[in-house]
Design a protein around this motif. Sequence first.
Motif, short mmCIF file in Angstrom:
data_model
loop_
_atom_site.label_atom_id
_atom_site.label_comp_id
_atom_site.label_asym_id
_atom_site.label_seq_id
_atom_site.Cartn_x
_atom_site.Cartn_y
_atom_site.Cartn_z
N UNK A 331 32.19 68.39 61.05
CA UNK A 331 32.73 67.96 62.35
C UNK A 331 32.52 69.05 63.41
N UNK A 332 33.41 70.04 63.43
CA UNK A 332 33.41 71.01 64.53
C UNK A 332 32.11 71.81 64.60
N UNK A 333 31.68 72.36 63.46
CA UNK A 333 30.51 73.26 63.50
C UNK A 333 29.24 72.48 63.87
N UNK A 334 29.14 71.24 63.38
CA UNK A 334 27.97 70.41 63.73
C UNK A 334 27.92 70.22 65.25
N UNK A 335 29.08 69.95 65.85
CA UNK A 335 29.14 69.74 67.29
C UNK A 335 28.82 71.03 68.07
N UNK A 336 29.35 72.15 67.56
CA UNK A 336 29.10 73.42 68.25
C UNK A 336 27.61 73.78 68.24
N UNK A 337 26.93 73.40 67.16
CA UNK A 337 25.48 73.69 67.09
C UNK A 337 24.73 72.92 68.17
N UNK A 338 25.13 71.68 68.38
CA UNK A 338 24.46 70.88 69.43
C UNK A 338 24.70 71.51 70.79
N UNK A 339 25.96 71.90 71.05
CA UNK A 339 26.26 72.46 72.37
C UNK A 339 25.56 73.81 72.55
N UNK A 340 25.39 74.53 71.44
CA UNK A 340 24.67 75.81 71.53
C UNK A 340 23.22 75.59 71.96
N UNK A 341 22.61 74.55 71.38
CA UNK A 341 21.21 74.24 71.74
C UNK A 341 21.12 73.84 73.21
#
Length: 403
Positions: A331-341
């Motif tokens: 959940x959280x980490x998957x979303x953070x990776x997208x926002x990082x990109x």
Amino acid sequence: MQEADAIIVGAGPAGATAARRLAQAGVQVILLDKEKFPRTKPCAGGITHKVVELLDFDISSVVHRKISGLVIVSPSGIRVDAIPEDRSKPGFMIMRDEFDTLLVTKAKEAGADVREGFQVVEASQDTNGVTVVSENGEELKAKYLIGADGINGVVARKLGFYEGWPSDAASIAIEVEAEIGEEAVHRICADTTGYNADLFLLYFGAVPFGYTWVFPKKSHLSLGICCRQDLAKNIRQTYDEWYKRFVEEYGITPRVISETAGRFPIRAAPEIVKGRTLLVGDAAGFVDSFTGEGISHAIESGVLAAEVVAEVVESGSSRGLAEYEKRCKKSIIAELKVSQAMAKMFYKSEKNMETLCRFFHDDPYASYLIAASIAGLLPLATVKRKLTMRMMRKRPRDALSLL
Ligand SMILES: Cc1cc2nc3c(=O)[nH]c(=O)nc-3n(C[C@H](O)[C@H](O)[C@H](O)COP(=O)(O)OP(=O)(O)OC[C@H]3O[C@@H](n4cnc5c(N)ncnc54)[C@H](O)[C@@H]3O)c2cc1C
């Protein structure tokens, strides 16, 4: 002797939420904070609708303004009002002293043993349990420990999760509360479509990886600047210059009520579970690197940590704690990776910021996608994919120039 099943260090949104959920599950939990509530926390106080969905109680008593969308201002001054037509998921503006006190009260009501003014200076663990020690030498023991003590927290450092945040994985920020009166707040931030709600404003270009902001509260504004720490140069001066232009543009004479500064992480910690200890919220690095939004992730990680700790208390095996990392990754980490990109692409250069803001301005569907992602109407990964495809189709040359 163990005083509780779990100790939580830090009673911000992550810790207070974990404490409430654990107490509700019948787990004996002690929630510690070095401060006494209400306490100040440097924060712009913008929350997405997801926060309301995650919490199991009403927060209307601490809401200052309902938010229907945002205004993006490009480096050259192009303004984009990104407001979704679907108003079912408004965001909200809160003040952290009031909001966090409500969360702590709700943890107490559920049965958590809340101890304020307890500054943890030592934390350790072995195969039998965990120990924390206060600055006065008071020692507390439990089976499990949750580090919810923020970016400068003691738990993660004492237990060897990390030494500190590298400067390219943290943002620094200045936050100013400025009184201007209710009418002026509404005049500057009103929803331009006439809907009874307000917008928050983000100005890009003043700093290389970050923005300046205007967030509406009841009768004052939260104004500020944030920038990736390793790229930040003279941000005080940059803020002052921006502030001068802002007050001139709107013809206001604000009365500054407070000024604070703080940091937030923009990359997840390398480890969030170790032995009998879990990290949540900012201590785990759970802040969106594109928007700087961390409250919803703090609360979500508090919920996930409580679920897993309640399970291991019941099963009696600490090995089950690994499940917390798995759930966060999904959940959280998957979303953070997208926002990082997305952040990497957007903040790569002023030219990229301008190109993308211009695209949001010229293409209503693109600005809708931005609004929908902020409102939580569409998952971030979907927004990123649709935006990329749309730009490739409509403005292939601009799309390639971003790389
Ligand atoms: C200037 C600024 C603006 C921001 N604006 C927004 C925004 O508008 N929206 C948003 O979603 N996010 C925003 N963020 C990020 C947001 O503030 C954090 O992500 C959020 O507070 C994380 O919650 P937390 O519970 O993990 O930690 P925190 O809220 O930092 O709480 C940690 C708690 O631990 C306590 N503590 C620390 N050390 C100890 C110790 N040794 N012993 C005992 N207690 C201890 C502290 O007193 C504190 O109460 C902003 C951050 C900054 C710096």
